[in-house]
Every structure is written in C-alpha cells, then in structure tokens.
Design a protein around this motif. Structure first.
Motif, PDB file in Angstrom:
ATOM      1  N   THR A 273       0.867  -1.190   0.000  1.00  0.00           N
ATOM      2  CA  THR A 273       0.000   0.000   0.000  1.00  0.00           C
ATOM      3  C   THR A 273       0.898   1.234   0.000  1.00  0.00           C
ATOM      4  O   THR A 273       1.838   1.329   0.793  1.00  0.00           O
ATOM      5  CB  THR A 273      -0.921   0.016   1.227  1.00  0.00           C
ATOM      6  N   PHE A 274       0.577   2.167  -0.890  1.00  0.00           N
ATOM      7  CA  PHE A 274       1.331   3.408  -1.040  1.00  0.00           C
ATOM      8  C   PHE A 274       0.426   4.585  -0.677  1.00  0.00           C
ATOM      9  O   PHE A 274      -0.734   4.634  -1.116  1.00  0.00           O
ATOM     10  CB  PHE A 274       1.821   3.574  -2.478  1.00  0.00           C
ATOM     11  N   VAL A 275       0.949   5.513   0.091  1.00  0.00           N
ATOM     12  CA  VAL A 275       0.185   6.692   0.502  1.00  0.00           C
ATOM     13  C   VAL A 275       0.900   7.939  -0.030  1.00  0.00           C
ATOM     14  O   VAL A 275       2.070   8.178   0.300  1.00  0.00           O
ATOM     15  CB  VAL A 275       0.024   6.770   2.027  1.00  0.00           C
ATOM     16  N   TYR A 276       0.165   8.724  -0.838  1.00  0.00           N
ATOM     17  CA  TYR A 276       0.731   9.894  -1.507  1.00  0.00           C
ATOM     18  C   TYR A 276       0.095  11.172  -0.962  1.00  0.00           C
ATOM     19  O   TYR A 276      -1.119  11.366  -1.108  1.00  0.00           O
ATOM     20  CB  TYR A 276       0.472   9.814  -3.020  1.00  0.00           C
ATOM     21  N   PRO A 277       0.870  12.074  -0.358  1.00  0.00           N
ATOM     22  CA  PRO A 277       0.322  13.378   0.038  1.00  0.00           C
ATOM     23  C   PRO A 277       0.449  14.365  -1.117  1.00  0.00           C
ATOM     24  O   PRO A 277       1.481  14.427  -1.786  1.00  0.00           O
ATOM     25  CB  PRO A 277       1.227  13.773   1.212  1.00  0.00           C
ATOM     26  N   LEU A 278      -0.604  15.128  -1.339  1.00  0.00           N
ATOM     27  CA  LEU A 278      -0.659  16.004  -2.513  1.00  0.00           C
ATOM     28  C   LEU A 278      -1.234  17.368  -2.149  1.00  0.00           C
ATOM     29  O   LEU A 278      -2.011  17.502  -1.204  1.00  0.00           O
ATOM     30  CB  LEU A 278      -1.517  15.364  -3.611  1.00  0.00           C
ATOM     31  N   VAL A 279      -0.848  18.364  -2.940  1.00  0.00           N
ATOM     32  CA  VAL A 279      -1.438  19.698  -2.861  1.00  0.00           C
ATOM     33  C   VAL A 279      -1.808  20.114  -4.279  1.00  0.00           C
ATOM     34  O   VAL A 279      -1.336  19.523  -5.257  1.00  0.00           O
ATOM     35  CB  VAL A 279      -0.473  20.725  -2.237  1.00  0.00           C
ATOM     36  N   ARG A 280      -2.643  21.108  -4.379  1.00  0.00           N
ATOM     37  CA  ARG A 280      -2.993  21.613  -5.708  1.00  0.00           C
ATOM     38  C   ARG A 280      -1.776  22.251  -6.369  1.00  0.00           C
ATOM     39  O   ARG A 280      -0.935  22.854  -5.708  1.00  0.00           O
ATOM     40  CB  ARG A 280      -4.135  22.623  -5.604  1.00  0.00           C
ATOM     41  N   ALA A 281      -1.712  22.130  -7.677  1.00  0.00           N
ATOM     42  CA  ALA A 281      -0.507  22.525  -8.402  1.00  0.00           C
ATOM     43  C   ALA A 281      -0.167  23.999  -8.228  1.00  0.00           C
ATOM     44  O   ALA A 281       1.003  24.360  -8.150  1.00  0.00           O
ATOM     45  CB  ALA A 281      -0.670  22.190  -9.889  1.00  0.00           C
ATOM     46  N   HIS A 282      -1.165  24.860  -8.171  1.00  0.00           N
ATOM     47  CA  HIS A 282      -0.903  26.298  -8.138  1.00  0.00           C
ATOM     48  C   HIS A 282      -1.467  26.951  -6.869  1.00  0.00           C
ATOM     49  O   HIS A 282      -1.822  28.128  -6.887  1.00  0.00           O
ATOM     50  CB  HIS A 282      -1.490  26.965  -9.377  1.00  0.00           C
ATOM     51  N   ASP A 283      -1.524  26.190  -5.806  1.00  0.00           N
ATOM     52  CA  ASP A 283      -2.059  26.700  -4.546  1.00  0.00           C
ATOM     53  C   ASP A 283      -0.938  26.689  -3.517  1.00  0.00           C
ATOM     54  O   ASP A 283      -0.439  25.622  -3.141  1.00  0.00           O
ATOM     55  CB  ASP A 283      -3.223  25.816  -4.086  1.00  0.00           C
ATOM     56  N   ALA A 284      -0.551  27.881  -3.057  1.00  0.00           N
ATOM     57  CA  ALA A 284       0.590  27.978  -2.138  1.00  0.00           C
ATOM     58  C   ALA A 284       0.214  27.672  -0.701  1.00  0.00           C
ATOM     59  O   ALA A 284       1.082  27.318   0.102  1.00  0.00           O
ATOM     60  CB  ALA A 284       1.213  29.370  -2.234  1.00  0.00           C
ATOM     61  N   ASP A 285      -1.048  27.812  -0.336  1.00  0.00           N
ATOM     62  CA  ASP A 285      -1.439  27.675   1.069  1.00  0.00           C
ATOM     63  C   ASP A 285      -2.612  26.732   1.283  1.00  0.00           C
ATOM     64  O   ASP A 285      -3.170  26.689   2.379  1.00  0.00           O
ATOM     65  CB  ASP A 285      -1.791  29.052   1.653  1.00  0.00           C
ATOM     66  N   GLY A 286      -3.008  25.997   0.276  1.00  0.00           N
ATOM     67  CA  GLY A 286      -4.196  25.161   0.384  1.00  0.00           C
ATOM     68  C   GLY A 286      -3.969  23.906   1.197  1.00  0.00           C
ATOM     69  O   GLY A 286      -2.864  23.622   1.667  1.00  0.00           O
ATOM     70  N   PRO A 287      -5.009  23.100   1.377  1.00  0.00           N
ATOM     71  CA  PRO A 287      -4.923  21.899   2.220  1.00  0.00           C
ATOM     72  C   PRO A 287      -4.168  20.769   1.533  1.00  0.00           C
ATOM     73  O   PRO A 287      -3.864  20.819   0.335  1.00  0.00           O
ATOM     74  CB  PRO A 287      -6.399  21.532   2.428  1.00  0.00           C
ATOM     75  N   VAL A 288      -3.919  19.732   2.314  1.00  0.00           N
ATOM     76  CA  VAL A 288      -3.241  18.527   1.833  1.00  0.00           C
ATOM     77  C   VAL A 288      -4.267  17.418   1.645  1.00  0.00           C
ATOM     78  O   VAL A 288      -5.145  17.225   2.482  1.00  0.00           O
ATOM     79  CB  VAL A 288      -2.155  18.073   2.828  1.00  0.00           C
ATOM     80  N   ALA A 289      -4.159  16.712   0.533  1.00  0.00           N
ATOM     81  CA  ALA A 289      -4.976  15.524   0.283  1.00  0.00           C
ATOM     82  C   ALA A 289      -4.068  14.305   0.246  1.00  0.00           C
ATOM     83  O   ALA A 289      -2.872  14.417  -0.063  1.00  0.00           O
ATOM     84  CB  ALA A 289      -5.732  15.657  -1.035  1.00  0.00           C
ATOM     85  N   ARG A 290      -4.628  13.163   0.585  1.00  0.00           N
ATOM     86  CA  ARG A 290      -3.867  11.918   0.501  1.00  0.00           C
ATOM     87  C   ARG A 290      -4.615  10.921  -0.363  1.00  0.00           C
ATOM     88  O   ARG A 290      -5.814  10.704  -0.178  1.00  0.00           O
ATOM     89  CB  ARG A 290      -3.615  11.330   1.892  1.00  0.00           C
ATOM     90  N   THR A 291      -3.893  10.314  -1.299  1.00  0.00           N
ATOM     91  CA  THR A 291      -4.432   9.225  -2.103  1.00  0.00           C
ATOM     92  C   THR A 291      -3.720   7.941  -1.698  1.00  0.00           C
ATOM     93  O   THR A 291      -2.496   7.924  -1.570  1.00  0.00           O
ATOM     94  CB  THR A 291      -4.241   9.501  -3.606  1.00  0.00           C
ATOM     95  N   ILE A 292      -4.497   6.886  -1.496  1.00  0.00           N
ATOM     96  CA  ILE A 292      -3.959   5.608  -1.016  1.00  0.00           C
ATOM     97  C   ILE A 292      -4.197   4.549  -2.094  1.00  0.00           C
ATOM     98  O   ILE A 292      -5.325   4.384  -2.577  1.00  0.00           O
ATOM     99  CB  ILE A 292      -4.631   5.173   0.299  1.00  0.00           C
ATOM    100  N   ILE A 293      -3.134   3.852  -2.465  1.00  0.00           N
ATOM    101  CA  ILE A 293      -3.233   2.810  -3.499  1.00  0.00           C
ATOM    102  C   ILE A 293      -2.649   1.516  -2.954  1.00  0.00           C
ATOM    103  O   ILE A 293      -1.527   1.497  -2.435  1.00  0.00           O
ATOM    104  CB  ILE A 293      -2.481   3.217  -4.782  1.00  0.00           C
ATOM    105  N   ARG A 294      -3.419   0.469  -3.080  1.00  0.00           N
ATOM    106  CA  ARG A 294      -2.919  -0.855  -2.719  1.00  0.00           C
ATOM    107  C   ARG A 294      -2.758  -1.676  -3.988  1.00  0.00           C
ATOM    108  O   ARG A 294      -3.651  -1.712  -4.848  1.00  0.00           O
ATOM    109  CB  ARG A 294      -3.877  -1.548  -1.753  1.00  0.00           C
ATOM    110  N   ARG A 295      -1.599  -2.333  -4.087  1.00  0.00           N
ATOM    111  CA  ARG A 295      -1.324  -3.161  -5.269  1.00  0.00           C
ATOM    112  C   ARG A 295      -0.927  -4.567  -4.819  1.00  0.00           C
ATOM    113  O   ARG A 295      -0.070  -4.721  -3.935  1.00  0.00           O
ATOM    114  CB  ARG A 295      -0.212  -2.543  -6.104  1.00  0.00           C
ATOM    115  N   VAL A 296      -1.546  -5.542  -5.446  1.00  0.00           N
ATOM    116  CA  VAL A 296      -1.229  -6.955  -5.215  1.00  0.00           C
ATOM    117  C   VAL A 296      -0.893  -7.562  -6.571  1.00  0.00           C
ATOM    118  O   VAL A 296      -1.704  -7.507  -7.501  1.00  0.00           O
ATOM    119  CB  VAL A 296      -2.409  -7.701  -4.565  1.00  0.00           C
ATOM    120  N   LEU A 297       0.295  -8.119  -6.699  1.00  0.00           N
ATOM    121  CA  LEU A 297       0.682  -8.719  -7.976  1.00  0.00           C
ATOM    122  C   LEU A 297       1.593  -9.914  -7.748  1.00  0.00           C
ATOM    123  O   LEU A 297       2.258 -10.020  -6.713  1.00  0.00           O
ATOM    124  CB  LEU A 297       1.365  -7.692  -8.882  1.00  0.00           C
ATOM    125  N   THR A 298       1.614 -10.788  -8.732  1.00  0.00           N
ATOM    126  CA  THR A 298       2.490 -11.949  -8.724  1.00  0.00           C
ATOM    127  C   THR A 298       3.307 -11.928 -10.003  1.00  0.00           C
ATOM    128  O   THR A 298       2.755 -11.892 -11.109  1.00  0.00           O
ATOM    129  CB  THR A 298       1.692 -13.253  -8.626  1.00  0.00           C
TER     130      THR A 298
END
Length: 377
Positions: A273-298
């Motif tokens: 599972t990978f957790v990515y913190p993100l902000v808007r591209a052109h927002d200097a003071d905006g909030p933080v969002a997190r996207t979570i991705i789980r990958r299962v592979l063989t």
C-alpha cells in the motif's frame, strides 16, 4: 630697589651652556618621575624644547583614535538595534505560526513523532487503529492523522526477503527475481517522473516482451487511456497541471514473499500500500490531500532453458489494484484526488464503504467494483 638677588656671575661672563640632547633627556626623566637635579637653563629655552618634544611625540592625524560621540559606542548601539528588530520580527512570525517553534522544541512534533513500525511479516489481523489526536495534515506534516505516519518511506520500505533455491532455480536466480520485482514496484509507484505522468520506461523494461498482449496493452493504455485501457492498474500517475506532491516522501507498507511454481518457475508475491500526500498545483497555502493505493501482484521468473521466455525478464501472472480518494468517473490515465475543501461533485458512490488502510482484507479483483467510498484518507 630691586628685590631680585644679585647674580653670582658678572654680566660679561658667558652663561653655562647645555646641549639640546641633555635638556631633552632631563625632561623625559622628569616625566617618568626619575629625574636628577635639573640642569641650570633659562626657563624660556626649556619651554621651547619641551614644546618641540610634545609636537614630535604627538600621534599623527591618520593614526589618531576616533573619538566616539557622547552616549556610548556607535557600533554597539547599531548592532543592538539590528538584533532588536530581528527579535521582534521572529516573535511576530511565531505568533502567526507557532508550529515553526513548537515543532523544533524538544517536546515538538519532530521529537515526539511516533516510532516507525517494524516491517510487515504477514497479513495483519485487522485495520490499524486511529492515530492519537485528531490533527489535520499540514504541508510540514502531510501524514499527520493517518496510520501511514508510522510507516516506513520510499524504496527502503520495500524489503526483499532472503533468497533461497526454489523450484529448480538457484539461489542467485531467486535473488534476481526478488530484486527485479522491487525495481518494478519502485519504478511504477515511486519514481518522481512517473508520478508526474511521464512514461514508465524502467518499469516496462522489467517485463518480458514474450508475454502475449501484456506490453502492447500497457503501451496502449499509456498513449490512449480509457476505461478499458487504464495505466493506473499498474502505474501511479498524477496530472501535473492539477496536483503536485506535498514533499518528497511516499509512505509504504507491505510484504514480499516467495512461492514455487512449476519446475523452472519461481513466483514472487507482492502486496503493498502506497500513501501519496498532494497539494494543488498552483495553490501555495491550500490543504493537503492523501491518495492511497494498494497493489497486489504476482511476478514469475522462468528458466529460459525450459520455457519460451526472454532471459532476465519477468512475467506478470496477476495484478490487482485498489484506489482510495480519486475520482471514479475520469479515465484519462491520471489519479484525481479530492481535497478537504472541495464541494460536492464527482460520481456518486455506488460501491462498498472501504477503509483504504485495512491490509487484512484480501484483494483479488473479484469484488463488485464500482465507485466506493473510503472511511478515511
């Protein structure tokens, strides 16, 4: 009548004479308090020689010390004024953003950050609990309030197990399969260039071109993504015109295990599972969002002496993915996270309610699908 005593010598007798050097030596000794009896010399000449000595010994103007004006040393007063201004400015900044100070004190967040969890060795028995406190993520602390705050970060979090000979493959062959599996996970999910939407060449290079349809399908999904050809099933990509990473850390948790396949085949199972913190591209003071991705592979490494494969390449037996906090109705090859201050919008959730941090659930790709709802990010 004169009150001046008469002279002991006659008027026509010449006055005793001393040299200038003798007189100068006498005056110097007198100044030092150690002069002998004064030589007899007319007072007018003594004053003249003394004045000449003072003029010769006075400091020259260009070496004379500068006199400070009344009120103290000007340099000290200037430094004190500058320090005073800096202290006032620092106090003003701390008053507006006290975390700049508290996060650096011995009791601040940096010092009291929770310890990193030990590596995962098996499937967890349940979802992780809520972190202590309920503070929101900030740009300085983008994982605050998330279980991922205690996870390891980046490629170091992808631990490779000890290799062993398996299924007719040598220990070196198995070590190679493990190493290449990690390279694929890193290149597909942690490479900054891939995260901002660039072509995942290093990840594709791990895969065997002999595997029917896989590479052509992946390349088609990267060049012309749609609902049926979605590169997000294997690669993590964000639209750089919309979002950018909040810092350079991605939190990762999972495990890698080995299994024997048919003779001449070794399998590597990866569940991360990978957790990515993100902000808007052109927002200097905006909030933080997190996207979570789980990958299962063989992935499998096949012996080229027994199988029709390319030596040094891996085959993909299966790969499943689950995404938390991204628009469900957009299929442009990018993840689109929602932010805390977003208003209503996007597709209406139709799938199950899911905790994206719950790694105890099996991920098989056989679920109902649809656009679900996450309980937290």
């Amino acid at each position: 009548m004169s009150s001046v005593p008469p002279s002991d010598r006659s008027d026509d007798e010449p006055a005793p004479s001393i040299s200038d050097e003798q007189l100068e030596a006498f005056l110097r000794e007198a100044a030092e308090g150690g002069a002998a009896s004064a030589p007899k010399e007319p007072s007018a000449r003594a004053r003249m020689v003394a004045r000449r000595l003072r003029e010769e010994e006075a400091p020259t103007p260009w070496r004379a010390p500068q006199r400070a004006p009344k009120g103290g040393c000007p340099r000290r007063r200037l430094v004190g004024a500058v320090v005073g201004v800096l202290v006032l400015a620092a106090l003003a900044v701390v008053a507006v953003r006290p975390s700049l100070l508290t996060d650096r004190l011995p009791g601040g967040d940096d010092a009291s950050a929770p310890p990193t969890l030990a590596a995962e060795t098996g499937r967890p028995t349940g979802a992780p609990g809520e972190p202590a406190g309920s503070e929101r993520a900030t740009r300085e602390h983008p994982f605050r309030g998330s279980p991922a705050e205690r996870w390891a970060e980046g490629a170091d979090a992808i631990a490779v197990p000890r290799a062993k000979a398996l299924s007719g493959m040598s220990e070196d062959d198995v070590a190679f399969a493990l190493r290449r599996t990690k390279e694929l996970l890193v290149a597909a999910n942690l490479d900054p260039a891939v995260l901002r939407g660039e072509h995942p060449d290093e990840a594709l290079d791990v895969l065997d071109p002999q595997q029917p349809e896989l590479l052509p399908k992946l390349r088609r999904s990267l060049s012309s993504p749609d609902e049926d050809h979605d590169p997000l099933r294997l690669f993590t990509r964000f639209d750089p015109a919309e979002t950018r990473p909040a810092g350079d850390v991605v939190k990762v948790r999972g495990r890698m295990t080995l299994a024997a396949g048919e003779p001449g085949v070794v399998k590597v199972n990866a569940d991360y599972t990978f957790v990515y913190p993100l902000v808007r591209a052109h927002d200097a003071d905006g909030p933080v969002a997190r996207t979570i991705i789980r990958r299962v592979l063989t992935l499998t490494l096949n012996d080229p002496a027994r199988w029709n494969v390319t030596e040094g390449k891996l085959l993909v037996e299966k790969y499943f993915s689950e995404y938390g906090n991204t628009d469900c109705d957009v299929h442009d090859g990018f993840l689109h996270p929602g932010f805390p201050d977003d208003g209503p919008g996007g597709a209406r959730p139709t799938g199950p309610i899911t905790d994206p941090y719950d790694r105890s659930r099996p991920l098989t790709g056989s679920g109902s699908g649809g656009c679900g709802q996450v309980t937290r990010t």
